[in-house]
Design a protein around this motif. Structure first.
Motif, mmCIF file in Angstrom:
data_model
loop_
_atom_site.group_PDB
_atom_site.id
_atom_site.type_symbol
_atom_site.label_atom_id
_atom_site.label_comp_id
_atom_site.label_asym_id
_atom_site.label_seq_id
_atom_site.Cartn_x
_atom_site.Cartn_y
_atom_site.Cartn_z
ATOM 1 N N GLU A 23 114.662 -45.195 71.780
ATOM 2 C CA GLU A 23 113.860 -45.630 70.643
ATOM 3 C C GLU A 23 112.684 -44.673 70.488
ATOM 4 O O GLU A 23 112.214 -44.071 71.464
ATOM 5 N N VAL A 24 112.222 -44.504 69.266
ATOM 6 C CA VAL A 24 111.109 -43.601 68.997
ATOM 7 C C VAL A 24 109.915 -43.962 69.871
ATOM 8 O O VAL A 24 109.528 -45.134 69.969
ATOM 9 N N GLY A 25 109.358 -42.963 70.532
ATOM 10 C CA GLY A 25 108.211 -43.179 71.402
ATOM 11 C C GLY A 25 108.568 -43.367 72.857
ATOM 12 O O GLY A 25 107.667 -43.392 73.715
ATOM 13 N N ASP A 26 109.866 -43.511 73.173
ATOM 14 C CA ASP A 26 110.278 -43.663 74.571
ATOM 15 C C ASP A 26 109.846 -42.449 75.378
ATOM 16 O O ASP A 26 109.990 -41.298 74.945
ATOM 17 N N LEU A 27 109.327 -42.701 76.582
ATOM 18 C CA LEU A 27 108.896 -41.636 77.480
ATOM 19 C C LEU A 27 109.934 -41.477 78.586
ATOM 20 O O LEU A 27 110.194 -42.413 79.345
ATOM 21 N N ILE A 28 110.536 -40.296 78.649
ATOM 22 C CA ILE A 28 111.623 -40.007 79.594
ATOM 23 C C ILE A 28 111.080 -39.160 80.737
ATOM 24 O O ILE A 28 110.328 -38.199 80.511
ATOM 25 N N GLU A 29 111.475 -39.506 81.966
ATOM 26 C CA GLU A 29 111.082 -38.723 83.139
ATOM 27 C C GLU A 29 112.345 -38.299 83.881
ATOM 28 O O GLU A 29 113.139 -39.129 84.314
ATOM 29 N N VAL A 30 112.520 -36.973 84.012
ATOM 30 C CA VAL A 30 113.665 -36.397 84.721
ATOM 31 C C VAL A 30 113.182 -35.183 85.491
ATOM 32 O O VAL A 30 112.612 -34.259 84.892
ATOM 33 N N ALA A 31 113.392 -35.163 86.809
ATOM 34 C CA ALA A 31 113.045 -34.004 87.653
ATOM 35 C C ALA A 31 111.586 -33.582 87.454
ATOM 36 O O ALA A 31 111.284 -32.400 87.301
ATOM 37 N N ASP A 32 110.694 -34.542 87.436
ATOM 38 C CA ASP A 32 109.259 -34.290 87.284
ATOM 39 C C ASP A 32 108.924 -33.677 85.929
ATOM 40 O O ASP A 32 107.881 -33.069 85.753
ATOM 41 N N ILE A 33 109.828 -33.811 84.969
ATOM 42 C CA ILE A 33 109.581 -33.400 83.581
ATOM 43 C C ILE A 33 109.447 -34.669 82.748
ATOM 44 O O ILE A 33 110.225 -35.609 82.922
ATOM 45 N N GLN A 34 108.482 -34.698 81.858
ATOM 46 C CA GLN A 34 108.312 -35.843 80.973
ATOM 47 C C GLN A 34 108.496 -35.404 79.537
ATOM 48 O O GLN A 34 107.949 -34.385 79.109
ATOM 49 N N LEU A 35 109.289 -36.182 78.802
ATOM 50 C CA LEU A 35 109.555 -35.877 77.397
ATOM 51 C C LEU A 35 109.459 -37.161 76.589
ATOM 52 O O LEU A 35 109.840 -38.239 77.070
ATOM 53 N N GLU A 36 108.990 -37.031 75.366
ATOM 54 C CA GLU A 36 108.917 -38.170 74.449
ATOM 55 C C GLU A 36 110.006 -38.050 73.404
ATOM 56 O O GLU A 36 110.213 -36.969 72.830
ATOM 57 N N TYR A 37 110.728 -39.149 73.160
ATOM 58 C CA TYR A 37 111.769 -39.149 72.121
ATOM 59 C C TYR A 37 111.113 -39.373 70.774
ATOM 60 O O TYR A 37 110.407 -40.349 70.565
ATOM 61 N N CYS A 38 111.404 -38.451 69.850
ATOM 62 C CA CYS A 38 110.811 -38.510 68.512
ATOM 63 C C CYS A 38 111.904 -38.417 67.459
ATOM 64 O O CYS A 38 112.973 -37.866 67.712
ATOM 65 N N PHE A 39 111.626 -38.914 66.305
ATOM 66 C CA PHE A 39 112.591 -38.837 65.189
ATOM 67 C C PHE A 39 111.814 -38.786 63.893
ATOM 68 O O PHE A 39 111.059 -39.689 63.568
ATOM 69 N N ASP A 40 111.985 -37.695 63.129
ATOM 70 C CA ASP A 40 111.287 -37.546 61.855
ATOM 71 C C ASP A 40 112.229 -37.835 60.698
ATOM 72 O O ASP A 40 113.407 -37.562 60.787
#
Length: 219
Positions: A202-219
């Motif tokens: 979902e938009v705004g979800d914060l993902i953490e993988v291998a000490d990397i953090q990414l936010e899911y966005c959709f425009d």
């Protein structure tokens, strides 16, 4: 070499299939590519699809589920020597290092040959973004994003932890691929591990993988 799928029941081999097309159907129906005569198996139980440079196993809404190495999955990136349990049968999947990609497209759709790997390619900031993408919060430069235009995009660090984001008609889903030394380590979304099932983003979800953090966005 071609990917080989060996079907067992009670430790006895009952069939062997070479994956020469991009998608194989598994189920009780005779027209399935891998037909399994087992009352515990649904008519259209599961499928294996070649996507980009990997093989994805999906449960097609079966009654009794699909298990890999004893864990129930909805969508799973197959690895060499994985043991898949469907009903009372086991499927041993052999993916050699020099596996030859399927050369025959399935009747329904063509093979998607491209996949973007965030462990190898870093995208530049995007203007007029009209699809889902991942924005680096930690582990990347400010403004860096990973486009999610392909059918499957992997993220993480090989040998440490890797996840994949698959694109479906009804959204993007994140799945566990590899936990490195810790096989039970799965991606974290909004502070909670997703386990071994796929999770819709979902938009705004914060993902953490291998000490990397990414936010899911959709425009």
């Amino acid at each position: 070499m071609t990917v080989t799928i060996i079907v067992f029941r009670e430790d006895k081999q009952v069939q062997q299939i070479l994956m020469e097309q991009d998608k194989l159907s598994i189920g009780r129906r005779a027209e399935c590519d891998i037909p399994i005569k087992d009352p515990a198996v649904s008519g259209n139980h599961a499928e294996i699809e070649y996507v980009g440079n990997g093989y994805i196993l999906r449960d097609l809404g079966s009654t009794n589920g699909v298990h890999v190495r004893g864990r129930q999955i909805q969508e799973y990136a197959l690895k060499n020597e994985d043991l898949v349990t469907i009903g009372e049968h086991q499927l041993r999947v052999l993916i050699p290092d020099n596996a030859t990609p399927p050369t025959k497209a399935s009747p329904k759709e063509n093979v998607d040959e491209s996949v973007r790997d965030a462990t190898q390619v870093r995208a530049k900031p995007v203007e007029n973004q009209t699809d889902g993408y991942l924005k680096f919060v930690k582990g990347g430069e400010p403004g860096e994003v990973v486009k999610l235009e392909e059918s499957l995009v992997t993220i993480g660090v090989p040998g440490v932890q890797v996840a994949a984001v698959s694109k479906r008609p009804h959204g993007h889903f994140i799945i566990h691929v590899d936990g490195g030394k810790d096989r039970n380590k799965t991606p974290v979304v909004n502070g909670e591990e997703i386990g071994f099932k796929s999770r819709r983003l979902e938009v705004g979800d914060l993902i953490e993988v291998a000490d990397i953090q990414l936010e899911y966005c959709f425009d």
